[in-house]
Design an enzyme around this catalytic site. Structure first.
Site, PDB file in Angstrom:
ATOM      1  N   HIS A  37       1.905   5.088  -7.299  1.00  0.00           N
ATOM      2  CA  HIS A  37       3.005   5.224  -6.187  1.00  0.00           C
ATOM      3  C   HIS A  37       2.724   3.832  -5.619  1.00  0.00           C
ATOM      4  CE1 HIS A  37       1.693   9.648  -6.278  1.00  0.00           C
ATOM      5  NE2 HIS A  37       2.965   9.586  -6.525  1.00  0.00           N
ATOM      6  N   GLY A 147       9.018   5.791 -11.465  1.00  0.00           N
ATOM      7  CA  GLY A 147       7.898   5.502 -12.386  1.00  0.00           C
ATOM      8  C   GLY A 147       8.483   5.859 -13.940  1.00  0.00           C
ATOM      9  N   LYS A 149       6.157   6.455 -16.159  1.00  0.00           N
ATOM     10  CA  LYS A 149       5.233   7.727 -16.309  1.00  0.00           C
ATOM     11  C   LYS A 149       6.135   8.788 -16.675  1.00  0.00           C
ATOM     12  CE  LYS A 149       1.566  10.211 -15.891  1.00  0.00           C
ATOM     13  NZ  LYS A 149       1.967  11.292 -14.875  1.00  0.00           N
TER      14      LYS A 149
END
Ligand code: AMP
Length: 286
Positions: A37, A147, A149
Site C-alpha cells: 500500500h 497494485g 497484485k
C-alpha cells in the site's frame, strides 16, 4: 493529514482542490497498510500534487461467509502510516454513508470479471467496480494508482474507466514482496506460523515458471501449470482455486506463450486464507 469520513465532505474537498488547480492522485485501499500500500502512496505522490488514500472495507465485494467481519482493521495505525508517507487526506467512510438504505445500482464489467477470481467469488468484481466508481465521484482524482497484485481487478477497472469515460489515468504498480517472496497482503495476517511454508508455495510456483521462461526452454503452457500445481499441492494445507496462464489484456487462457502471457494463481490455505499472486512471464514467441 486530514481524515474525512463522509462522501459529502470528501466531494466538497475534492471540488475545492480542483478549483485551486491541484492535481489529485487517489489510492483506494481496504486498509491494514503494508509496504505494498505504501508503495502505491509514494507513486501517487510522485505523480500528483495532492494524494487521497481511501480506506473502506467494502461489504458489496464480499460474499456471505467470506472474511468481511474479521478483515483486519486499525484506523489509528493506518493513519499514522499514511501520515508518515505524506498523504494529504485519508478518506474512511462508514458503510452506511456509502450505501445508505436504498442502494440499487451495480456496475458490471462483462467478460473480464467473470473468470478467475470472478468465478470463485461471484459478484466480487461488481462490488469492486461499483465502489471504485463511487470513490472516483467522491474524490474526483486525475489519476488513481492500483497494485498489479490484484491483476484482474486492475484489468476490470481499466475497462470500466474506458467504457464509462472516466477522465482518470489508471496507473498499475508492481507487487511488493516479503524477503521470503510472499506477496504482501493484509490477509497474510491470518496466516499461522505452521502455514507459512504452504503460503510460500505460490511465489515458489512463480519462480519455477519464471526460471523456465528465462531459460528459453521449450515448455508448453500445460507443462508449466502442471509443474506449479505439483509445487503447491506438496502442501496438504493448500487447495488450488486456479493456476492459469492468460493474455494480460484479454485475460483469456494462453494456448501458447506470448510477450503478454501472465501467470495468475489463487490458493486457499486450510480453507481459510485465500491468497493470490501473479507474474508476467513475457515469453517470446519463437
Ligand atoms: P487492498 O487493501 O488489499 O484492497 O489493496 C489496495 C491496493 O493495494 C490495491 O490496488 C492492491 O492491488 C494494492 N496492493 C495490495 N497488495 C499489494 C502488494 N503486495 N504490492 C503492491 N500493491 C499491492
Amino acid at each position: 493529514m486530514e481524515v474525512v469520513t463522509t462522501p459529502a465532505a470528501m466531494q466538497e474537498q475534492a471540488i475545492a482542490l480542483r478549483a485551486a488547480g491541484q492535481k489529485i492522485g487517489l489510492v483506494p485501499t481496504m486498509g491494514w497498510f503494508h509496504e505494498g500500500h505504501l508503495s502505491l502512496m509514494r507513486k501517487a505522490m510522485e505523480e500528483a500534487d495532492r494524494v487521497i488514500v481511501t480506506l473502506f472495507v467494502n461489504p458489496m465485494q464480499f460474499a456471505v461467509g467470506e472474511d468481511l467481519d474479521k478483515y483486519p482493521h486499525d484506523l489509528d495505525r493506518d493513519c499514522a502510516l499514511a501520515e508518515k508517507e505524506g498523504v494529504d487526506i485519508l478518506y474512511a467512510p462508514a458503510a452506511k454513508d456509502m450505501y445508505g438504505t436504498d442502494f440499487k445500482t451495480v456496475i458490471h464489467v462483462g467478460g473480464l470479471s467473470s473468470g478467475l477470481c470472478g468465478a470463485d467469488r461471484p459478484g466480487h468484481f461488481d462490488g469492486v467496480t461499483t465502489v471504485v466508481a463511487k470513490l472516483f465521484h467522491q474524490t474526483l482524482p486525475h489519476l488513481a494508482v492500483f497494485g498489479e497484485k490484484d491483476f484482474q481487478q486492475l484489468a476490470v477497472i481499466r475497462q470500466m474507466v474506458t467504457d464509462l469515460d472516466f477522465p482518470i489515468e489508471i496507473i498499475g504498480h508492481p507487487i511488493v514482496r516479503e524477503k521470503s517472496g510472499l506477496a504482501m497482503s493484509s490477509r497474510n495476517s491470518y496466516l499461522q506460523h505452521d502455514e507459512m511454508a504452504a503460503a510460500l508455495s505460490l511465489s515458489q510456483g512463480i519462480e519455477y515458471a519464471k526460471d523456465i521462461s528465462a531459460s528459453g526452454a521449450v515448455a508448453s503452457v500445460e507443462h508449466i501449470k502442471e509443474g506449479i500445481r505439483k509445487i503447491i499441492l506438496k502442501h496438504p494445507q493448500c487447495a488450488i482455486d486456479y493456476v492459469e496462464i492468460v493474455d494480460a489484456l484479454t485475460l483469456k487462457p494462453s494456448v501458447v506463450f506470448s510477450q503478454n502471457s501472465v501467470l495468475l494463481l489463487a490458493v486457499k490455505i486450510n480453507q481459510r486464507v485465500r491468497l493470490i499472486d501473479n507474474t508476467l512471464l513475457g515469453y517470446s514467441e519463437k
